[in-house]
Write a protein that holds these residues in place. Structure first.
Motif, PDB file in Angstrom:
ATOM      1  N   VAL A 147       0.835  -1.198   0.000  1.00  0.00           N
ATOM      2  CA  VAL A 147       0.000   0.000   0.000  1.00  0.00           C
ATOM      3  C   VAL A 147       0.875   1.255   0.000  1.00  0.00           C
ATOM      4  CG1 VAL A 147      -1.624   1.367   1.400  1.00  0.00           C
ATOM      5  CG2 VAL A 147      -2.020  -1.067   1.032  1.00  0.00           C
ATOM      6  N   ILE A 148       1.928   1.243   0.791  1.00  0.00           N
ATOM      7  CA  ILE A 148       2.835   2.398   0.850  1.00  0.00           C
ATOM      8  C   ILE A 148       3.510   2.620  -0.502  1.00  0.00           C
ATOM      9  CG2 ILE A 148       4.963   3.275   1.900  1.00  0.00           C
ATOM     10  CD1 ILE A 148       2.571   3.508   3.715  1.00  0.00           C
ATOM     11  N   SER A 149       3.959   1.564  -1.148  1.00  0.00           N
ATOM     12  CA  SER A 149       4.622   1.719  -2.446  1.00  0.00           C
ATOM     13  C   SER A 149       3.632   2.239  -3.496  1.00  0.00           C
ATOM     14  CB  SER A 149       5.249   0.397  -2.896  1.00  0.00           C
ATOM     15  OG  SER A 149       4.247  -0.545  -3.192  1.00  0.00           O
ATOM     16  N   ARG A 150       2.380   1.794  -3.453  1.00  0.00           N
ATOM     17  CA  ARG A 150       1.372   2.299  -4.378  1.00  0.00           C
ATOM     18  C   ARG A 150       1.082   3.780  -4.130  1.00  0.00           C
ATOM     19  NH1 ARG A 150      -1.556  -0.179  -8.468  1.00  0.00           N
ATOM     20  NH2 ARG A 150      -3.296   1.001  -7.659  1.00  0.00           N
ATOM     21  N   MET A 151       0.994   4.139  -2.852  1.00  0.00           N
ATOM     22  CA  MET A 151       0.760   5.546  -2.513  1.00  0.00           C
ATOM     23  C   MET A 151       1.931   6.412  -2.973  1.00  0.00           C
ATOM     24  SD  MET A 151      -1.053   5.270   1.243  1.00  0.00           S
ATOM     25  CE  MET A 151      -0.671   6.933   1.645  1.00  0.00           C
ATOM     26  N   ASP A 152       3.148   5.938  -2.790  1.00  0.00           N
ATOM     27  CA  ASP A 152       4.322   6.684  -3.250  1.00  0.00           C
ATOM     28  C   ASP A 152       4.290   6.879  -4.761  1.00  0.00           C
ATOM     29  OD1 ASP A 152       5.347   7.041  -0.741  1.00  0.00           O
ATOM     30  OD2 ASP A 152       6.783   5.371  -0.868  1.00  0.00           O
ATOM     31  N   ALA A 153       3.911   5.824  -5.484  1.00  0.00           N
ATOM     32  CA  ALA A 153       3.842   5.928  -6.939  1.00  0.00           C
ATOM     33  C   ALA A 153       2.767   6.933  -7.362  1.00  0.00           C
ATOM     34  CB  ALA A 153       3.550   4.559  -7.549  1.00  0.00           C
ATOM     35  N   ARG A 154       1.616   6.906  -6.691  1.00  0.00           N
ATOM     36  CA  ARG A 154       0.551   7.865  -7.029  1.00  0.00           C
ATOM     37  C   ARG A 154       0.960   9.286  -6.711  1.00  0.00           C
ATOM     38  NH1 ARG A 154      -5.547   5.924  -6.208  1.00  0.00           N
ATOM     39  NH2 ARG A 154      -5.859   7.284  -7.964  1.00  0.00           N
ATOM     40  N   PHE A 155       1.586   9.481  -5.541  1.00  0.00           N
ATOM     41  CA  PHE A 155       2.026  10.820  -5.178  1.00  0.00           C
ATOM     42  C   PHE A 155       3.093  11.325  -6.136  1.00  0.00           C
ATOM     43  CE2 PHE A 155       0.539  10.041  -0.647  1.00  0.00           C
ATOM     44  CZ  PHE A 155      -0.568  10.852  -0.799  1.00  0.00           C
ATOM     45  N   ALA A 156       3.974  10.450  -6.577  1.00  0.00           N
ATOM     46  CA  ALA A 156       5.006  10.852  -7.539  1.00  0.00           C
ATOM     47  C   ALA A 156       4.365  11.273  -8.856  1.00  0.00           C
ATOM     48  CB  ALA A 156       5.997   9.719  -7.761  1.00  0.00           C
ATOM     49  N   GLY A 157       3.393  10.520  -9.317  1.00  0.00           N
ATOM     50  CA  GLY A 157       2.681  10.894 -10.548  1.00  0.00           C
ATOM     51  C   GLY A 157       1.944  12.209 -10.389  1.00  0.00           C
ATOM     52  N   PHE A 158       1.307  12.389  -9.236  1.00  0.00           N
ATOM     53  CA  PHE A 158       0.594  13.630  -8.973  1.00  0.00           C
ATOM     54  C   PHE A 158       1.551  14.813  -8.928  1.00  0.00           C
ATOM     55  CE2 PHE A 158      -1.207  16.686  -5.927  1.00  0.00           C
ATOM     56  CZ  PHE A 158      -2.353  17.021  -6.610  1.00  0.00           C
ATOM     57  N   GLU A 159       2.697  14.623  -8.288  1.00  0.00           N
ATOM     58  CA  GLU A 159       3.701  15.690  -8.221  1.00  0.00           C
ATOM     59  C   GLU A 159       4.203  16.060  -9.613  1.00  0.00           C
ATOM     60  OE1 GLU A 159       6.832  14.515  -5.628  1.00  0.00           O
ATOM     61  OE2 GLU A 159       5.672  14.879  -3.813  1.00  0.00           O
ATOM     62  N   GLN A 160       4.389  15.054 -10.466  1.00  0.00           N
ATOM     63  CA  GLN A 160       4.858  15.343 -11.829  1.00  0.00           C
ATOM     64  C   GLN A 160       3.812  16.153 -12.601  1.00  0.00           C
ATOM     65  OE1 GLN A 160       5.756  11.506 -13.427  1.00  0.00           O
ATOM     66  NE2 GLN A 160       7.799  11.424 -12.498  1.00  0.00           N
ATOM     67  N   ARG A 161       2.541  15.790 -12.460  1.00  0.00           N
ATOM     68  CA  ARG A 161       1.483  16.533 -13.149  1.00  0.00           C
ATOM     69  C   ARG A 161       1.398  17.964 -12.635  1.00  0.00           C
ATOM     70  NH1 ARG A 161      -3.024  12.129 -12.533  1.00  0.00           N
ATOM     71  NH2 ARG A 161      -2.856  13.085 -10.512  1.00  0.00           N
ATOM     72  N   VAL A 162       1.467  18.120 -11.320  1.00  0.00           N
ATOM     73  CA  VAL A 162       1.391  19.462 -10.732  1.00  0.00           C
ATOM     74  C   VAL A 162       2.608  20.288 -11.143  1.00  0.00           C
ATOM     75  CG1 VAL A 162       1.471  20.725  -8.548  1.00  0.00           C
ATOM     76  CG2 VAL A 162      -0.079  18.810  -8.810  1.00  0.00           C
ATOM     77  N   ASP A 163       3.788  19.674 -11.134  1.00  0.00           N
ATOM     78  CA  ASP A 163       4.995  20.394 -11.547  1.00  0.00           C
ATOM     79  C   ASP A 163       4.905  20.826 -13.000  1.00  0.00           C
ATOM     80  OD1 ASP A 163       6.075  20.131  -9.033  1.00  0.00           O
ATOM     81  OD2 ASP A 163       7.408  18.447  -9.557  1.00  0.00           O
ATOM     82  N   ALA A 164       4.405  19.962 -13.860  1.00  0.00           N
ATOM     83  CA  ALA A 164       4.257  20.321 -15.276  1.00  0.00           C
ATOM     84  C   ALA A 164       3.244  21.454 -15.437  1.00  0.00           C
ATOM     85  CB  ALA A 164       3.819  19.105 -16.084  1.00  0.00           C
ATOM     86  N   ARG A 165       2.168  21.374 -14.700  1.00  0.00           N
ATOM     87  CA  ARG A 165       1.138  22.403 -14.786  1.00  0.00           C
ATOM     88  C   ARG A 165       1.663  23.747 -14.300  1.00  0.00           C
ATOM     89  NH1 ARG A 165      -4.846  21.597 -12.241  1.00  0.00           N
ATOM     90  NH2 ARG A 165      -5.857  23.256 -13.389  1.00  0.00           N
TER      91      ARG A 165
END
Length: 115
Positions: free
Chosen positions: A28-46
């Motif tokens: 669960v922690i690894s999945r959450m880390d992957a989702r947060f990383a994807g979210f951070e990339q989208r927010v950074d790009a935006r």
């Protein structure tokens, strides 16, 4: 010392349950880390795009302000040149006025009169 089969079964089931919970928690922690990383990339790009737009707007505003200040500075320089010319003209006129006043007054009177 003998251990009953029920005790061994209970120890194995508790250990496997703890191991299963730990591995599930890790997953669960690894999945959450992957989702947060994807979210951070989208927010950074935006925000990178937003930052570029804002920087461009500030640059345009700064250029407009610089142009306005330059125009006002040129107008002030022109006014200053006119004022300097007017002052020079007044200085020339003052010299003429001094001469005219001196002619009207006549020669300066002496403090001591010769007898």
């Amino acid at each position: 010392m003998t251990v009953s089969i029920e005790l061994v079964t209970m120890i194995v089931s508790v250990a496997s349950t703890i191991l299963g919970l730990a591995s599930g928690f890790g997953w669960v922690i690894s999945r959450m880390d992957a989702r947060f990383a994807g979210f951070e990339q989208r927010v950074d790009a935006r925000f990178a795009g937003f930052e570029q737009r804002v920087d461009a707007r500030f640059e345009r505003a700064e250029q407009r302000a610089d142009a306005r200040f330059e125009k006002s500075e040129q107008r002030a320089d022109a006014r200053f040149a006119r004022v300097e010319a007017d002052i020079a003209e007044v200085k020339a006129d003052i010299g003429e006025v001094k001469v005219a006043v001196a002619r009207l007054e006549g020669p300066a009177q002496r403090l001591l009169v010769a007898r």
